[in-house]
Design a protein around this motif. Structure first.
Motif, PDB file in Angstrom:
ATOM      1  N   LEU A  43     -99.355  39.618 -43.910  1.00  0.00           N
ATOM      2  CA  LEU A  43     -98.423  40.484 -43.296  1.00  0.00           C
ATOM      3  C   LEU A  43     -97.604  41.163 -44.346  1.00  0.00           C
ATOM      4  O   LEU A  43     -97.262  42.367 -43.957  1.00  0.00           O
ATOM      5  N   LEU A  44     -97.316  40.414 -45.326  1.00  0.00           N
ATOM      6  CA  LEU A  44     -96.716  41.184 -46.260  1.00  0.00           C
ATOM      7  C   LEU A  44     -97.390  42.348 -47.060  1.00  0.00           C
ATOM      8  O   LEU A  44     -97.021  43.323 -47.285  1.00  0.00           O
ATOM      9  N   PHE A  45     -98.691  42.075 -47.228  1.00  0.00           N
ATOM     10  CA  PHE A  45     -99.776  43.197 -47.747  1.00  0.00           C
ATOM     11  C   PHE A  45     -99.676  44.462 -46.807  1.00  0.00           C
ATOM     12  O   PHE A  45     -99.417  45.569 -46.995  1.00  0.00           O
ATOM     13  N   VAL A  46     -99.567  44.384 -45.432  1.00  0.00           N
ATOM     14  CA  VAL A  46     -99.671  45.133 -44.443  1.00  0.00           C
ATOM     15  C   VAL A  46     -98.457  45.993 -44.508  1.00  0.00           C
ATOM     16  O   VAL A  46     -98.349  47.347 -44.550  1.00  0.00           O
ATOM     17  N   PHE A  47     -97.246  45.308 -44.692  1.00  0.00           N
ATOM     18  CA  PHE A  47     -95.970  45.842 -44.734  1.00  0.00           C
ATOM     19  C   PHE A  47     -96.003  46.557 -45.968  1.00  0.00           C
ATOM     20  O   PHE A  47     -95.322  47.896 -46.009  1.00  0.00           O
ATOM     21  N   ASN A  48     -96.422  46.137 -47.125  1.00  0.00           N
ATOM     22  CA  ASN A  48     -96.377  46.725 -48.220  1.00  0.00           C
ATOM     23  C   ASN A  48     -97.208  47.974 -48.406  1.00  0.00           C
ATOM     24  O   ASN A  48     -96.700  49.224 -48.730  1.00  0.00           O
ATOM     25  N   PHE A  49     -98.250  47.972 -47.621  1.00  0.00           N
ATOM     26  CA  PHE A  49     -99.285  49.331 -47.404  1.00  0.00           C
ATOM     27  C   PHE A  49     -98.330  50.375 -46.625  1.00  0.00           C
ATOM     28  O   PHE A  49     -98.402  51.662 -46.825  1.00  0.00           O
ATOM     29  N   ILE A 105     -87.468  62.425 -54.172  1.00  0.00           N
ATOM     30  CA  ILE A 105     -88.457  62.219 -55.283  1.00  0.00           C
ATOM     31  C   ILE A 105     -88.069  60.958 -55.980  1.00  0.00           C
ATOM     32  O   ILE A 105     -89.093  60.074 -56.231  1.00  0.00           O
ATOM     33  N   LEU A 106     -86.895  60.761 -56.103  1.00  0.00           N
ATOM     34  CA  LEU A 106     -86.431  59.627 -56.838  1.00  0.00           C
ATOM     35  C   LEU A 106     -86.709  58.280 -55.967  1.00  0.00           C
ATOM     36  O   LEU A 106     -87.391  57.168 -56.371  1.00  0.00           O
ATOM     37  N   ALA A 107     -86.453  58.429 -54.443  1.00  0.00           N
ATOM     38  CA  ALA A 107     -86.815  57.191 -53.727  1.00  0.00           C
ATOM     39  C   ALA A 107     -88.390  57.045 -53.741  1.00  0.00           C
ATOM     40  O   ALA A 107     -88.742  56.013 -53.588  1.00  0.00           O
ATOM     41  N   GLY A 108     -89.111  58.195 -53.568  1.00  0.00           N
ATOM     42  CA  GLY A 108     -90.631  58.081 -53.441  1.00  0.00           C
ATOM     43  C   GLY A 108     -91.152  57.322 -54.780  1.00  0.00           C
ATOM     44  O   GLY A 108     -92.115  56.541 -54.634  1.00  0.00           O
ATOM     45  N   SER A 109     -90.809  57.823 -56.069  1.00  0.00           N
ATOM     46  CA  SER A 109     -91.074  57.239 -57.264  1.00  0.00           C
ATOM     47  C   SER A 109     -90.847  55.834 -57.033  1.00  0.00           C
ATOM     48  O   SER A 109     -91.604  54.865 -57.680  1.00  0.00           O
ATOM     49  N   LEU A 110     -89.533  55.386 -56.764  1.00  0.00           N
ATOM     50  CA  LEU A 110     -89.145  53.905 -56.668  1.00  0.00           C
ATOM     51  C   LEU A 110     -90.150  53.114 -55.886  1.00  0.00           C
ATOM     52  O   LEU A 110     -90.426  52.072 -56.072  1.00  0.00           O
ATOM     53  N   VAL A 111     -90.368  53.746 -54.664  1.00  0.00           N
ATOM     54  CA  VAL A 111     -91.485  52.927 -53.846  1.00  0.00           C
ATOM     55  C   VAL A 111     -92.936  52.643 -54.237  1.00  0.00           C
ATOM     56  O   VAL A 111     -93.210  51.449 -54.189  1.00  0.00           O
ATOM     57  N   VAL A 112     -93.555  53.317 -55.122  1.00  0.00           N
ATOM     58  CA  VAL A 112     -94.486  53.177 -55.834  1.00  0.00           C
ATOM     59  C   VAL A 112     -94.241  51.925 -56.834  1.00  0.00           C
ATOM     60  O   VAL A 112     -95.086  50.878 -56.690  1.00  0.00           O
ATOM     61  N   VAL A 113     -93.267  51.950 -57.712  1.00  0.00           N
ATOM     62  CA  VAL A 113     -93.037  50.724 -58.589  1.00  0.00           C
ATOM     63  C   VAL A 113     -92.778  49.496 -57.722  1.00  0.00           C
ATOM     64  O   VAL A 113     -93.301  48.409 -58.057  1.00  0.00           O
ATOM     65  N   THR A 114     -91.978  49.736 -56.657  1.00  0.00           N
ATOM     66  CA  THR A 114     -91.637  48.630 -55.733  1.00  0.00           C
ATOM     67  C   THR A 114     -92.528  47.906 -54.961  1.00  0.00           C
ATOM     68  O   THR A 114     -92.906  46.787 -54.864  1.00  0.00           O
ATOM     69  N   GLY A 115     -93.647  48.920 -54.691  1.00  0.00           N
ATOM     70  CA  GLY A 115     -94.891  48.441 -53.904  1.00  0.00           C
ATOM     71  C   GLY A 115     -95.532  47.636 -54.903  1.00  0.00           C
ATOM     72  O   GLY A 115     -96.240  46.372 -54.520  1.00  0.00           O
TER      73      GLY A 115
END
Length: 237
Positions: free
Chosen positions: A20-26, A66-76
Protein backbone atom coordinates in the motif's frame (compact mmCIF):
# COMPACT_ATOMS: atom_id res chain seq x y z
CA UNK A 1 -0.72 -23.19 16.71
CA UNK A 2 -2.55 -20.00 17.55
CA UNK A 3 0.78 -18.23 18.05
CA UNK A 4 1.96 -19.31 14.59
CA UNK A 5 -1.34 -18.20 13.08
CA UNK A 6 -0.99 -14.85 14.78
CA UNK A 7 2.57 -14.45 13.46
CA UNK A 8 1.44 -15.36 9.93
CA UNK A 9 -1.37 -12.83 10.18
CA UNK A 10 1.04 -10.10 11.30
CA UNK A 11 3.41 -10.96 8.43
CA UNK A 12 0.53 -10.77 5.97
CA UNK A 13 -0.54 -7.38 7.32
CA UNK A 14 3.04 -6.11 7.12
CA UNK A 15 3.34 -7.19 3.48
CA UNK A 16 -0.01 -5.55 2.63
CA UNK A 17 1.06 -2.35 4.36
CA UNK A 18 4.32 -2.30 2.39
CA UNK A 19 2.48 -2.72 -0.91
CA UNK A 20 0.00 0.00 0.00
CA UNK A 21 2.84 2.37 0.85
CA UNK A 22 4.58 1.54 -2.43
CA UNK A 23 1.37 2.24 -4.38
CA UNK A 24 0.89 5.50 -2.50
CA UNK A 25 4.51 6.42 -3.15
CA UNK A 26 4.07 5.77 -6.87
CA UNK A 27 0.97 7.99 -7.02
CA UNK A 28 2.86 10.58 -5.00
CA UNK A 29 5.67 10.52 -7.55
CA UNK A 30 3.21 10.89 -10.43
CA UNK A 31 1.65 13.90 -8.73
CA UNK A 32 5.09 15.37 -8.11
CA UNK A 33 6.08 14.86 -11.73
CA UNK A 34 2.91 16.69 -12.81
CA UNK A 35 3.68 19.58 -10.46
CA UNK A 36 7.30 19.79 -11.62
CA UNK A 37 6.27 19.56 -15.27
CA UNK A 38 3.72 22.36 -14.98
CA UNK A 39 6.24 24.58 -13.20
CA UNK A 40 8.90 24.07 -15.87
CA UNK A 41 6.35 24.41 -18.69
CA UNK A 42 5.16 27.73 -17.25
CA UNK A 43 8.66 29.21 -17.17
CA UNK A 44 9.88 27.79 -20.48
CA UNK A 45 6.74 28.45 -22.55
CA UNK A 46 6.90 32.11 -23.58
CA UNK A 47 9.08 32.97 -20.57
CA UNK A 48 10.08 36.24 -22.30
CA UNK A 49 6.67 37.65 -21.41
CA UNK A 50 7.53 37.70 -17.70
CA UNK A 51 9.51 40.92 -18.23
CA UNK A 52 6.28 42.63 -19.31
CA UNK A 53 4.54 41.96 -16.00
CA UNK A 54 4.65 44.46 -13.16
CA UNK A 55 4.28 41.71 -10.55
CA UNK A 56 6.52 38.67 -10.04
CA UNK A 57 3.66 36.55 -8.65
CA UNK A 58 3.29 34.57 -11.88
CA UNK A 59 6.95 33.51 -11.89
CA UNK A 60 6.97 32.90 -8.12
CA UNK A 61 4.03 30.49 -8.43
CA UNK A 62 5.91 28.52 -11.08
CA UNK A 63 9.14 28.44 -9.04
CA UNK A 64 7.23 27.18 -6.00
CA UNK A 65 5.77 24.34 -8.07
CA UNK A 66 9.24 23.42 -9.34
CA UNK A 67 10.51 23.37 -5.74
CA UNK A 68 7.59 21.22 -4.64
CA UNK A 69 8.04 18.81 -7.55
CA UNK A 70 11.76 18.45 -6.85
CA UNK A 71 11.06 17.74 -3.18
CA UNK A 72 8.59 15.05 -4.20
CA UNK A 73 11.33 13.17 -6.05
CA UNK A 74 13.59 13.24 -3.00
CA UNK A 75 10.77 12.46 -0.59
CA UNK A 76 9.54 9.57 -2.73
CA UNK A 77 13.00 8.00 -2.60
CA UNK A 78 13.05 8.50 1.17
CA UNK A 79 9.65 6.83 1.44
CA UNK A 80 10.82 3.77 -0.51
CA UNK A 81 13.89 3.40 1.70
CA UNK A 82 11.79 3.76 4.83
CA UNK A 83 9.37 1.04 3.72
CA UNK A 84 12.09 -1.39 2.63
CA UNK A 85 14.18 -0.95 5.77
CA UNK A 86 11.15 -0.53 8.04
CA UNK A 87 12.78 2.41 9.79
CA UNK A 88 10.29 4.39 11.86
CA UNK A 89 12.52 7.47 12.00
CA UNK A 90 12.62 7.61 8.19
CA UNK A 91 8.86 7.16 8.01
CA UNK A 92 8.38 10.04 10.44
CA UNK A 93 10.61 12.25 8.29
CA UNK A 94 8.74 11.06 5.21
CA UNK A 95 5.33 12.08 6.55
CA UNK A 96 6.72 15.42 7.76
CA UNK A 97 7.99 16.07 4.22
CA UNK A 98 4.55 15.17 2.85
CA UNK A 99 2.97 17.81 5.05
CA UNK A 100 5.57 20.40 4.03
CA UNK A 101 5.10 19.67 0.31
CA UNK A 102 1.32 19.80 0.72
CA UNK A 103 1.62 23.32 2.16
CA UNK A 104 3.99 24.45 -0.63
CA UNK A 105 1.68 23.20 -3.39
CA UNK A 106 -1.31 24.78 -1.68
CA UNK A 107 0.48 28.14 -1.48
CA UNK A 108 1.40 27.98 -5.19
CA UNK A 109 -2.18 27.17 -6.14
CA UNK A 110 -3.66 29.95 -4.00
CA UNK A 111 -1.13 32.49 -5.33
CA UNK A 112 -2.04 31.55 -8.89
CA UNK A 113 -5.77 31.99 -8.30
CA UNK A 114 -5.32 35.28 -6.42
CA UNK A 115 -3.12 36.66 -9.21
CA UNK A 116 -5.63 35.41 -11.78
CA UNK A 117 -8.22 37.78 -10.29
CA UNK A 118 -5.84 40.76 -10.53
CA UNK A 119 -4.27 39.95 -13.91
CA UNK A 120 -6.62 41.97 -16.12
CA UNK A 121 -6.31 45.14 -14.06
CA UNK A 122 -2.51 44.87 -13.86
CA UNK A 123 -2.14 44.49 -17.62
CA UNK A 124 -4.47 47.43 -18.29
CA UNK A 125 -2.46 49.65 -15.96
CA UNK A 126 1.07 48.66 -16.92
CA UNK A 127 1.37 46.93 -20.30
CA UNK A 128 0.87 49.97 -22.53
CA UNK A 129 3.23 52.07 -20.41
CA UNK A 130 5.87 49.32 -20.43
CA UNK A 131 5.68 48.95 -24.21
CA UNK A 132 5.68 52.64 -25.14
CA UNK A 133 8.27 53.83 -22.62
CA UNK A 134 10.77 50.97 -22.66
CA UNK A 135 10.73 49.53 -26.18
CA UNK A 136 14.14 49.78 -27.91
CA UNK A 137 15.58 51.82 -25.05
CA UNK A 138 19.11 51.34 -23.64
CA UNK A 139 19.23 48.64 -20.97
CA UNK A 140 15.72 47.41 -21.86
CA UNK A 141 16.74 44.70 -24.31
CA UNK A 142 14.69 42.02 -22.50
CA UNK A 143 11.51 44.09 -22.78
CA UNK A 144 12.21 44.89 -26.44
CA UNK A 145 12.66 41.20 -27.22
CA UNK A 146 9.51 40.34 -25.24
CA UNK A 147 7.41 42.93 -27.09
CA UNK A 148 8.68 41.79 -30.50
CA UNK A 149 7.96 38.17 -29.68
CA UNK A 150 4.56 39.05 -28.21
CA UNK A 151 3.47 40.88 -31.36
CA UNK A 152 4.74 38.16 -33.68
CA UNK A 153 3.49 35.17 -31.67
CA UNK A 154 0.01 36.57 -31.10
CA UNK A 155 -0.20 38.48 -34.40
CA UNK A 156 -1.08 41.76 -32.72
CA UNK A 157 0.23 45.33 -32.67
CA UNK A 158 0.26 47.63 -29.66
CA UNK A 159 -1.23 47.15 -26.23
CA UNK A 160 -4.80 48.07 -27.25
CA UNK A 161 -4.23 48.77 -30.95
CA UNK A 162 -1.52 49.96 -33.33
CA UNK A 163 -2.24 53.63 -32.52
CA UNK A 164 -0.71 53.11 -29.06
CA UNK A 165 2.71 53.32 -30.71
CA UNK A 166 2.14 56.99 -31.62
CA UNK A 167 3.01 57.91 -28.02
CA UNK A 168 6.06 55.62 -27.97
CA UNK A 169 9.47 57.02 -27.06
CA UNK A 170 10.97 54.83 -29.78
CA UNK A 171 8.62 55.97 -32.57
CA UNK A 172 9.24 59.61 -31.63
CA UNK A 173 13.01 59.19 -31.89
CA UNK A 174 15.34 59.32 -34.91
CA UNK A 175 16.13 55.66 -34.27
CA UNK A 176 12.68 54.77 -35.63
CA UNK A 177 13.62 56.06 -39.11
CA UNK A 178 10.08 57.30 -39.82
CA UNK A 179 8.42 54.07 -38.67
CA UNK A 180 4.91 54.43 -37.27
CA UNK A 181 5.05 51.02 -35.57
CA UNK A 182 7.88 48.58 -34.77
CA UNK A 183 8.75 46.11 -37.53
CA UNK A 184 7.47 43.27 -35.32
CA UNK A 185 3.93 44.53 -36.04
CA UNK A 186 4.35 43.56 -39.69
CA UNK A 187 2.76 40.42 -41.09
CA UNK A 188 5.95 39.83 -43.07
CA UNK A 189 8.98 41.39 -41.43
CA UNK A 190 11.30 43.27 -43.77
CA UNK A 191 13.65 46.22 -43.06
CA UNK A 192 11.65 49.35 -42.04
CA UNK A 193 8.35 47.64 -42.88
CA UNK A 194 6.89 49.48 -39.88
CA UNK A 195 6.63 52.68 -41.94
CA UNK A 196 3.24 51.53 -43.26
CA UNK A 197 0.40 50.87 -40.82
CA UNK A 198 -2.11 49.72 -43.43
CA UNK A 199 -4.09 46.57 -42.42
CA UNK A 200 -2.54 44.74 -45.37
CA UNK A 201 0.90 45.29 -43.85
CA UNK A 202 0.49 45.12 -40.06
CA UNK A 203 -1.66 43.14 -37.64
CA UNK A 204 -4.94 44.81 -36.70
CA UNK A 205 -6.40 42.71 -33.90
CA UNK A 206 -9.45 43.77 -31.92
CA UNK A 207 -8.41 44.26 -28.30
CA UNK A 208 -4.72 44.41 -29.20
CA UNK A 209 -1.93 42.44 -27.55
CA UNK A 210 -3.35 42.97 -24.07
CA UNK A 211 -6.30 40.68 -24.81
CA UNK A 212 -4.07 37.97 -26.25
CA UNK A 213 -1.52 38.12 -23.42
CA UNK A 214 -4.23 38.17 -20.76
CA UNK A 215 -5.82 35.02 -22.17
CA UNK A 216 -2.46 33.28 -22.45
CA UNK A 217 -1.45 34.08 -18.85
CA UNK A 218 -4.93 33.32 -17.51
CA UNK A 219 -4.82 29.84 -19.05
CA UNK A 220 -1.42 29.20 -17.45
CA UNK A 221 -2.57 30.50 -14.06
CA UNK A 222 -5.63 28.24 -14.13
CA UNK A 223 -3.41 25.23 -14.81
CA UNK A 224 -0.97 26.24 -12.04
CA UNK A 225 -3.80 26.74 -9.58
CA UNK A 226 -5.59 23.52 -10.51
CA UNK A 227 -2.43 21.40 -10.35
CA UNK A 228 -1.13 23.01 -7.16
CA UNK A 229 -4.36 22.78 -5.18
CA UNK A 230 -5.57 19.56 -6.84
CA UNK A 231 -2.38 17.57 -6.25
CA UNK A 232 -2.08 18.98 -2.72
CA UNK A 233 -5.60 17.78 -1.90
CA UNK A 234 -4.95 14.33 -3.41
CA UNK A 235 -1.73 13.98 -1.42
CA UNK A 236 -3.52 14.94 1.79
CA UNK A 237 -6.02 12.08 1.46
Amino acid sequence: MSVEYKDDQEDWLTVCLKYLLFVFNFLFWVGGAAVLGVGVWTLVEKSDYLSLLASSTFAVSAYILILAGSLVVVTGFLGCCAVIREQRSCLSTYFFCLLFIFLIELVAGVLAYVYYQKLSEELKQHLNQTMTENYAQPGKEAITLAVDRLQQDFKCCGSNNSHDWVASVYISSKQAENRVVPDSCCKTITPVCGRRDHPSNIYKVEGGCITKLEQFLADHLLVIGAVGIGVACLQSI
